[in-house]
Scaffold this motif. Sequence first.
Motif, PDB file in Angstrom:
ATOM      1  N   ILE A 141       0.979  -0.770  -0.055  1.00 54.18           N
ATOM      2  CA  ILE A 141      -0.066  -0.285   0.039  1.00 54.18           C
ATOM      3  C   ILE A 141       1.066   1.169  -0.158  1.00 54.18           C
ATOM      4  CG2 ILE A 141      -1.753   1.585   1.040  1.00 54.18           C
ATOM      5  CD1 ILE A 141      -3.067  -1.537   2.051  1.00 54.18           C
ATOM      6  N   ALA A 142       1.889   1.060   0.257  1.00 53.29           N
ATOM      7  CA  ALA A 142       2.753   2.063   1.273  1.00 53.29           C
ATOM      8  C   ALA A 142       3.357   2.381  -0.844  1.00 53.29           C
ATOM      9  CB  ALA A 142       3.922   1.775   2.075  1.00 53.29           C
ATOM     10  N   GLU A 143       3.308   1.585  -1.280  1.00 52.95           N
ATOM     11  CA  GLU A 143       4.520   1.936  -2.874  1.00 52.95           C
ATOM     12  C   GLU A 143       3.579   1.991  -3.042  1.00 52.95           C
ATOM     13  OE1 GLU A 143       6.708  -1.368  -5.799  1.00 52.95           O
ATOM     14  OE2 GLU A 143       6.765  -2.421  -3.860  1.00 52.95           O
ATOM     15  N   TRP A 144       3.007   1.488  -3.892  1.00 47.54           N
ATOM     16  CA  TRP A 144       1.813   1.884  -4.792  1.00 47.54           C
ATOM     17  C   TRP A 144       0.720   3.364  -3.979  1.00 47.54           C
ATOM     18  CZ3 TRP A 144      -0.672  -0.406  -8.955  1.00 47.54           C
ATOM     19  CH2 TRP A 144       0.489  -1.641  -9.875  1.00 47.54           C
ATOM     20  N   THR A 145       1.107   4.348  -4.430  1.00 47.97           N
ATOM     21  CA  THR A 145       0.918   5.632  -4.469  1.00 47.97           C
ATOM     22  C   THR A 145      -0.254   5.517  -5.464  1.00 47.97           C
ATOM     23  OG1 THR A 145       2.455   6.884  -5.880  1.00 47.97           O
ATOM     24  CG2 THR A 145       3.190   6.457  -3.047  1.00 47.97           C
ATOM     25  N   TRP A 146      -1.259   6.800  -5.620  1.00 46.63           N
ATOM     26  CA  TRP A 146      -2.300   7.044  -6.204  1.00 46.63           C
ATOM     27  C   TRP A 146      -1.266   7.864  -7.692  1.00 46.63           C
ATOM     28  CZ3 TRP A 146      -6.991   6.871  -6.772  1.00 46.63           C
ATOM     29  CH2 TRP A 146      -7.938   7.445  -5.855  1.00 46.63           C
ATOM     30  N   MET A 147      -0.324   8.263  -7.848  1.00 47.13           N
ATOM     31  CA  MET A 147       1.052   8.422  -8.696  1.00 47.13           C
ATOM     32  C   MET A 147       0.990   7.262  -9.220  1.00 47.13           C
ATOM     33  SD  MET A 147       0.727  10.885 -10.020  1.00 47.13           S
ATOM     34  CE  MET A 147       1.200  10.854 -12.173  1.00 47.13           C
ATOM     35  N   ILE A 148       1.668   5.674  -8.545  1.00 41.61           N
ATOM     36  CA  ILE A 148       2.229   4.552  -9.183  1.00 41.61           C
ATOM     37  C   ILE A 148       0.879   4.276  -9.703  1.00 41.61           C
ATOM     38  CG2 ILE A 148       3.061   2.600  -9.043  1.00 41.61           C
ATOM     39  CD1 ILE A 148       4.752   4.770  -8.160  1.00 41.61           C
ATOM     40  N   SER A 149      -0.358   4.686  -9.291  1.00 46.15           N
ATOM     41  CA  SER A 149      -1.500   3.948  -9.660  1.00 46.15           C
ATOM     42  C   SER A 149      -2.038   4.008 -11.026  1.00 46.15           C
ATOM     43  CB  SER A 149      -2.725   3.590  -8.841  1.00 46.15           C
ATOM     44  OG  SER A 149      -2.943   2.798  -7.785  1.00 46.15           O
ATOM     45  N   ILE A 150      -1.613   5.494 -11.551  1.00 45.55           N
ATOM     46  CA  ILE A 150      -2.159   6.460 -12.816  1.00 45.55           C
ATOM     47  C   ILE A 150      -0.606   6.125 -13.746  1.00 45.55           C
ATOM     48  CG2 ILE A 150      -1.413   8.322 -13.978  1.00 45.55           C
ATOM     49  CD1 ILE A 150      -3.104   9.492 -11.072  1.00 45.55           C
ATOM     50  N   TYR A 151       0.330   5.465 -13.319  1.00 43.60           N
ATOM     51  CA  TYR A 151       1.583   4.819 -13.888  1.00 43.60           C
ATOM     52  C   TYR A 151       1.066   3.656 -14.145  1.00 43.60           C
ATOM     53  CZ  TYR A 151       6.208   3.743 -14.743  1.00 43.60           C
ATOM     54  OH  TYR A 151       6.863   3.399 -15.381  1.00 43.60           O
ATOM     55  N   TRP A 152       0.861   2.724 -13.988  1.00 47.91           N
ATOM     56  CA  TRP A 152       0.803   1.557 -13.567  1.00 47.91           C
ATOM     57  C   TRP A 152      -0.834   1.406 -14.646  1.00 47.91           C
ATOM     58  CZ3 TRP A 152      -4.396  -0.035 -12.765  1.00 47.91           C
ATOM     59  CH2 TRP A 152      -4.353  -2.079 -13.406  1.00 47.91           C
ATOM     60  N   ALA A 153      -1.737   2.421 -14.727  1.00 48.03           N
ATOM     61  CA  ALA A 153      -3.118   2.371 -15.543  1.00 48.03           C
ATOM     62  C   ALA A 153      -2.655   2.782 -16.775  1.00 48.03           C
ATOM     63  CB  ALA A 153      -4.076   3.265 -14.595  1.00 48.03           C
ATOM     64  N   VAL A 154      -2.065   4.203 -16.934  1.00 53.20           N
ATOM     65  CA  VAL A 154      -1.175   4.458 -18.625  1.00 53.20           C
ATOM     66  C   VAL A 154      -0.305   3.473 -19.302  1.00 53.20           C
ATOM     67  CG1 VAL A 154      -0.222   5.837 -19.389  1.00 53.20           C
ATOM     68  CG2 VAL A 154      -1.687   6.373 -17.808  1.00 53.20           C
ATOM     69  N   GLN A 155       0.287   2.790 -18.653  1.00 50.06           N
ATOM     70  CA  GLN A 155       0.618   1.808 -19.316  1.00 50.06           C
ATOM     71  C   GLN A 155       0.165   0.194 -19.434  1.00 50.06           C
ATOM     72  OE1 GLN A 155       4.045  -1.211 -17.280  1.00 50.06           O
ATOM     73  NE2 GLN A 155       4.544   1.127 -15.587  1.00 50.06           N
ATOM     74  N   THR A 156      -0.466   0.319 -19.043  1.00 50.20           N
ATOM     75  CA  THR A 156      -1.317  -0.475 -19.365  1.00 50.20           C
ATOM     76  C   THR A 156      -2.616  -0.659 -20.811  1.00 50.20           C
ATOM     77  OG1 THR A 156      -1.664  -1.298 -17.317  1.00 50.20           O
ATOM     78  CG2 THR A 156      -3.128  -2.578 -18.756  1.00 50.20           C
ATOM     79  N   THR A 157      -3.395   0.791 -20.179  1.00 51.43           N
ATOM     80  CA  THR A 157      -4.125   1.358 -21.422  1.00 51.43           C
ATOM     81  C   THR A 157      -3.199   1.734 -22.864  1.00 51.43           C
ATOM     82  OG1 THR A 157      -4.171   3.504 -20.887  1.00 51.43           O
ATOM     83  CG2 THR A 157      -5.670   2.400 -19.796  1.00 51.43           C
ATOM     84  N   THR A 158      -2.070   1.803 -22.866  1.00 54.81           N
ATOM     85  CA  THR A 158      -1.166   1.664 -23.995  1.00 54.81           C
ATOM     86  C   THR A 158      -0.917   0.713 -24.337  1.00 54.81           C
ATOM     87  OG1 THR A 158       0.913   2.149 -22.920  1.00 54.81           O
ATOM     88  CG2 THR A 158      -0.737   4.628 -23.159  1.00 54.81           C
ATOM     89  N   THR A 159      -0.727  -0.168 -23.818  1.00 58.91           N
ATOM     90  CA  THR A 159       0.322  -1.433 -24.571  1.00 58.91           C
ATOM     91  C   THR A 159       1.628  -1.538 -24.356  1.00 58.91           C
ATOM     92  OG1 THR A 159      -0.063  -1.802 -26.540  1.00 58.91           O
ATOM     93  CG2 THR A 159      -2.263  -2.209 -25.657  1.00 58.91           C
ATOM     94  N   ILE A 160       1.913  -0.236 -23.511  1.00 59.34           N
ATOM     95  CA  ILE A 160       3.306  -0.183 -22.968  1.00 59.34           C
ATOM     96  C   ILE A 160       3.920  -2.222 -22.446  1.00 59.34           C
ATOM     97  CG2 ILE A 160       5.329   1.174 -22.640  1.00 59.34           C
ATOM     98  CD1 ILE A 160       3.621   3.070 -23.221  1.00 59.34           C
ATOM     99  N   GLY A 161       3.240  -1.744 -21.127  1.00 55.01           N
ATOM    100  CA  GLY A 161       3.752  -2.631 -20.429  1.00 55.01           C
ATOM    101  C   GLY A 161       5.374  -2.477 -19.423  1.00 55.01           C
ATOM    102  N   TYR A 162       6.145  -1.738 -19.320  1.00 55.52           N
ATOM    103  CA  TYR A 162       7.194  -1.651 -19.069  1.00 55.52           C
ATOM    104  C   TYR A 162       7.440  -2.847 -17.764  1.00 55.52           C
ATOM    105  CZ  TYR A 162       7.750   3.065 -20.455  1.00 55.52           C
ATOM    106  OH  TYR A 162       7.759   4.025 -21.021  1.00 55.52           O
ATOM    107  N   GLY A 163       6.623  -3.675 -17.333  1.00 53.95           N
ATOM    108  CA  GLY A 163       6.808  -4.705 -16.382  1.00 53.95           C
ATOM    109  C   GLY A 163       8.181  -4.219 -14.886  1.00 53.95           C
ATOM    110  N   ASP A 164       7.762  -2.835 -14.446  1.00 55.96           N
ATOM    111  CA  ASP A 164       8.555  -2.249 -12.604  1.00 55.96           C
ATOM    112  C   ASP A 164       8.107  -2.205 -11.475  1.00 55.96           C
ATOM    113  OD1 ASP A 164       6.687  -0.521 -14.757  1.00 55.96           O
ATOM    114  OD2 ASP A 164       8.707   0.976 -13.502  1.00 55.96           O
TER     115      ASP A 164
END
Length: 526
Positions: free
Chosen positions: A363-386
């Motif tokens: 919970i501490a690692e996944w901030t709101w900004m991280i959630s947005i970052y994860w959602a964008v890399q998923t919806t753009t099908t980039i998927g860094y995997g980090d």
Amino acid sequence: EKCYTNSADAEVTEIRHNVKFRTLGHSHIAVSDEDQQPKSNRHQMRKRAVVSNHRLVRQIRGESEVEQMARRIELRYKNRIVVSLNVKIAFIRDCRKIAIDKPNHSVISRIGYEDLLEYKDSILEKLDREKRAFTYQLMYNRIGFRFGFRSHTAQLLQIIDKALSIGIIEQDAILEQQHFYYMDFCEYHTTVEKEWALFRGGATIAFYSIIMFYVLTPLLFCVILEDTDVCVPGEELASSLYFASITLSTTGYGDLTVDKSKTLNVFFGTIYMIVANITLIVAFSAAADQIALDPFSKVNKRIKARLIGEIGDVNDYEPVYKKIKRLKRLSYARIAASFVILNAIGVIASRIFLNAHGDETEIAEWTWMISIYWAVQTTTTIGYGDLDQILTMYFFQIFYAILAAYLVGVTLSGLVTLKADVDDLRRQTSWGRRTVTKHFIDEMQPDNHNEKIDQYEFVLASLLHLGKITSEDLQPIMDKFRTLCNDTGFISLEKENIDHDVTEEQVLEALKAGKEDLGATYLFKI
């Protein structure tokens, strides 16, 4: 026919053409005397030309000859009966055999309606015998009927009944005195469907393709290959389905991969990636004709009509560039809305899963900004995997990754069609603002004609101006006309060109090759 059957806005386009025609003239569009230039050789030719008899008799919308013909063609296409290819081939073969077996037959492309009635009696007897069999009850009445299987004999009877009904309506005479052109009937009143019910609809093909991919993934990696890198111990089903979604959507986070220490796993993993791309292409292409890929397509059409205005208004003097700006803004806003909504779903879902199942570190690692970052890399099908995801999010990712691939498809298709929409808007606005001038008359008529534009000339010239058809489209149509017309320059029943050299093998080969244009492939010139 091509224009009206291929365009989604065919009826609207056709109505606009006729509204524009009524706006410009009463029954013909003509230039006033004061607008005419001095007489020339071409003008003298026009004066000697025969006045067109295609007058617009009624000013009521929908009652012109062009509109009635368009509706008649559309209705005929809509009311075609659906049969399998094998049934269509069997019907053609039987009718041809009847024509050949008749004594003193002169045209093997037709039979008498009395022959058709006899053929119907034989099919009824055959169907009656089949219905007594247990296999018929099982295949078509109990189990097979639920899966869309239909008896070939019953389909033949359906074709014959349709043919007889068409004969009564169109011939309007005693059946025994009329001929039944079975090839023409098959071309105009039947259409082919897949033999297997599961493959008839594009949406059905897409659904079963994706389901089959999801079913085979755990079987391959968890059961056959026993790959623990894909099938996480304790979460085999969830992780394997998650792996299927990430692969199918081309996101590829890299958090789950095949076991590269085993050559067999690497080989099947390579094949698996190729199959995933093929499945995605097949699913999207199959569903494209039946499913609106854009969730805002209907709303977009209504907004577009309101922003751009009515096409064909001669009093519309708004600059075209302003309309183009609004059209582009609408397209970009639609793409942005889809992107924002899908990312918002991902962000909210990630927060819900983290709060419900994540530990304090996650919970501490996944901030709101991280959630947005994860959602964008998923919806753009980039998927860094980090980012490390909790296992419970795998179930959500099974559906979310596919939605991401869907968004990319919608975005790309919207950008591709935007240029075509802008070009259409320019042509439609230019066409809509035209008024009756000498140049207008000259452009819409051939040189050796009078100076009155009838409804057929106006519709054809308008379709060319709007880019709905081109001169290349007209070329094969006129070639067909030259083939069918007689010495008078018209197509009529006064002359029949008969070809007796066609073999049944040629017919069947053409049909089995997937050529459904029976009028061309049958090689008869009627």
